[in-house]
Enzyme design. Structure first.
Site, PDB file in Angstrom:
ATOM      1  N   GLY A  17       8.170   1.766  16.780  1.00  0.00           N
ATOM      2  CA  GLY A  17       8.404   3.171  16.479  1.00  0.00           C
ATOM      3  C   GLY A  17       9.842   3.644  16.560  1.00  0.00           C
ATOM      4  N   GLY A  18      10.772   2.789  16.939  1.00  0.00           N
ATOM      5  CA  GLY A  18      12.163   3.215  17.074  1.00  0.00           C
ATOM      6  C   GLY A  18      12.789   3.665  15.772  1.00  0.00           C
ATOM      7  N   LYS A  19      12.584   2.895  14.707  1.00  0.00           N
ATOM      8  CA  LYS A  19      13.176   3.252  13.415  1.00  0.00           C
ATOM      9  C   LYS A  19      12.484   4.477  12.812  1.00  0.00           C
ATOM     10  CE  LYS A  19      14.825  -1.406  12.313  1.00  0.00           C
ATOM     11  NZ  LYS A  19      14.415  -2.020  13.593  1.00  0.00           N
TER      12      LYS A  19
ATOM     13  N   ARG B 211       1.130  -3.107  18.540  1.00  0.00           N
ATOM     14  CA  ARG B 211       2.313  -2.351  18.104  1.00  0.00           C
ATOM     15  C   ARG B 211       1.917  -0.968  17.580  1.00  0.00           C
ATOM     16  NH1 ARG B 211       6.876  -5.634  17.211  1.00  0.00           N
ATOM     17  NH2 ARG B 211       7.602  -4.292  15.532  1.00  0.00           N
TER      18      ARG B 211
ATOM     19  N   ASP C 166      -2.734  -3.486   5.859  1.00  0.00           N
ATOM     20  CA  ASP C 166      -1.964  -4.704   5.643  1.00  0.00           C
ATOM     21  C   ASP C 166      -0.806  -4.375   4.700  1.00  0.00           C
ATOM     22  OD1 ASP C 166      -0.949  -7.208   5.187  1.00  0.00           O
ATOM     23  OD2 ASP C 166      -2.725  -7.995   4.180  1.00  0.00           O
ATOM     24  N   GLY C 167       0.421  -4.624   5.164  1.00  0.00           N
ATOM     25  CA  GLY C 167       1.585  -4.276   4.358  1.00  0.00           C
ATOM     26  C   GLY C 167       1.618  -4.973   3.015  1.00  0.00           C
TER      27      GLY C 167
ATOM     28  N   ASP D  41      10.810  -3.591   7.796  1.00  0.00           N
ATOM     29  CA  ASP D  41      11.344  -4.308   8.954  1.00  0.00           C
ATOM     30  C   ASP D  41      10.331  -5.397   9.309  1.00  0.00           C
ATOM     31  OD1 ASP D  41      13.108  -4.837  11.057  1.00  0.00           O
ATOM     32  OD2 ASP D  41      11.917  -3.631  12.438  1.00  0.00           O
TER      33      ASP D  41
ATOM     34  N   CYS E 108      15.538  -9.142  12.508  1.00  0.00           N
ATOM     35  CA  CYS E 108      16.382  -9.306  13.689  1.00  0.00           C
ATOM     36  C   CYS E 108      16.593 -10.793  13.956  1.00  0.00           C
ATOM     37  CB  CYS E 108      15.793  -8.606  14.908  1.00  0.00           C
ATOM     38  SG  CYS E 108      14.039  -8.888  15.169  1.00  0.00           S
TER      39      CYS E 108
END
Length: 420
Positions: free
Chosen positions: A219-221, A244, A272-273, A290, A346
């Protein structure tokens, strides 16, 4: 004549001795346990040493050292300005300045918030002084107005969306104290890697955009997108993994006032992305992808099953690149023609970064007749050149390398623009 009890005791003694010898043989032949972090380090030493050459030793040291942290100020709090003042009192500086993040002492001396104008100095000059007009003087020589205008025109600037973001970092690796609830009961700042805001800035958000954060957890972005100064028409925060997803909902609940998520048009989903391109084609102005990756820093510091190099996740690791290609291809199908997709990881792996971008563009073209081009992100690289260490070997996009003393990253991001 030996008694029955004596015979039994001798038999039990022989059995006990046999068991001890057997256990010694078993433990002697047993291989020591292989920790996931050690497996990751061995693979990184083999792969990244070829990729970075002699520079790998310094990157390796930074990865194994204490990471640096940043605090994203929550603009939805009761008094964000007071939070900024408290963070500055701790010695933190604003990373969004871009020019003075590496020199907090000078910034404190000047007491001026904003970018600095750098003047040309003589080779023997090592000191600079600042006047009240925020100009640099060297040996009593002041910039002329023409030179100052030229510097302002040539210096890179942040997107409009970044004008409201405030991200503070310590000069060293000191951790921020835990964020406390304010008068409205919401947390004042969010601790994160400072490089994590770069994909958000690369989105180049505009007022009225509809945004899809395809892999939004934890959730940061998503929180950074909401804290920008852009008034969005809606944002879908999607996270398929239950753990998550739970963290994503928790972040939105702790950092947004009740009812503000609905007001901001935030919708949390768990699809599902890889299916977004078929479920909602040509629907979004901006898509942030991301993707799951090897998470290089985490892989070197954790040994539990959250480490993708754990023996139980071997198959998942081998299929990781295919998943990344499918997610990015789905994002290219979900964004409208003329819209933009930001792909981020990352990891420093060229296969998971540039390789996936090339393969996804080809996959989208062959299977869906979608054409995309790589958009320029050099403006962000130039603006933060004094804050982050960027890889010079990146062919497309940009890669933040871990380095001391500003130990952030790794973070790769690349912006794609759909043509047709």
């Amino acid at each position: 004549m030996e008694t029955v009890q004596g015979l039994l005791s001798r038999r039990y003694a022989r059995l006990a001795l046999h068991q001890v010898r057997y256990k010694k043989t078993i433990y002697r032949n047993r291989k020591p346990p292989t920790w996931a972090s050690q497996v990751a380090l061995d693979m990184f030493d083999q792969y990244y040493k070829r990729q970075f050459g002699t520079r790998w030793s310094s990157i390796r040291l930074a990865l194994l050292s204490e990471p640096k942290h940043a605090a994203l100020v929550n603009n939805f709090g009761h008094d964000p300005e007071a939070v900024c003042a408290d963070l500055e009192a701790l010695g933190a500086v604003d990373v969004m300045d871009g020019q003075q993040a590496l020199r907090p002492a000078r910034r404190a001396k000047r007491g001026v918030r904003g970018s600095a104008h750098v003047a040309t100095v003589q080779p023997e000059t090592v000191e600079e002084s600042y006047d009240d007009d925020d100009n640099v003087q060297s040996h009593g020589t002041q910039e002329t107005g023409v030179e100052r205008v030229r510097d302002e025109e040539s210096s890179p600037s942040l997107p409009v969306a970044a004008t409201n973001l405030r991200l503070y970092s310590m000069a060293d690796t000191s951790r921020f104290p835990p964020a406390q609830p304010d008068a409205d009961g919401i947390l004042t700042y969010y601790a994160m890697d400072a490089a994590s805001v770069l994909p958000v800035l690369a989105l180049n958000l505009n007022s009225g955009d509809i945004v899809l954060d395809m892999c939004a957890g934890p959730g940061g972005k998503t929180l950074a997108i909401l804290n920008t100064s852009v008034s969005l028409s809606g944002i879908i925060a999607n996270e398929p993994k239950s753990s998550r997803l739970k963290r994503l909902n928790q972040v939105l609940r702790l950092y947004l006032q009740r009812g503000l998520s609905v007001q901001k048009g935030v919708k949390v989903t768990s699809f599902d992305g890889c299916r977004w391109g078929k479920v909602s084609p040509n629907s979004f102005d901006r898509v942030l992808v991301d993707v799951p990756c090897t998470t290089d820093r985490h892989s070197l510091t954790h040994d539990e099953k959250t480490n993708i190099f754990h023996v139980a996740r071997a198959r998942e690791r081998t299929e990781l690149t295919d998943l990344q290609v499918k997610l990015l291809s789905s994002a290219l199908a979900a964004v409208r023609p003329g819209g933009e997709v930001v792909y981020s990881t990352c990891t420093m792996s060229q296969m998971q970064n540039e390789g996936v971008v090339y393969m996804a563009m080809e996959h989208a073209n062959q299977n869906s007749n979608i054409l995309a081009e790589v958009a320029d992100v050099s403006g962000l690289v130039q603006f933060f050149r004094n804050t982050f260490t960027f890889s010079e070997g990146c062919r497309i996009g940009a890669l933040v390398l871990p380095s001391l003393p500003n130990n952030w990253g790794p973070m790769y991001f690349c912006r794609l623009r759909r043509i047709n």
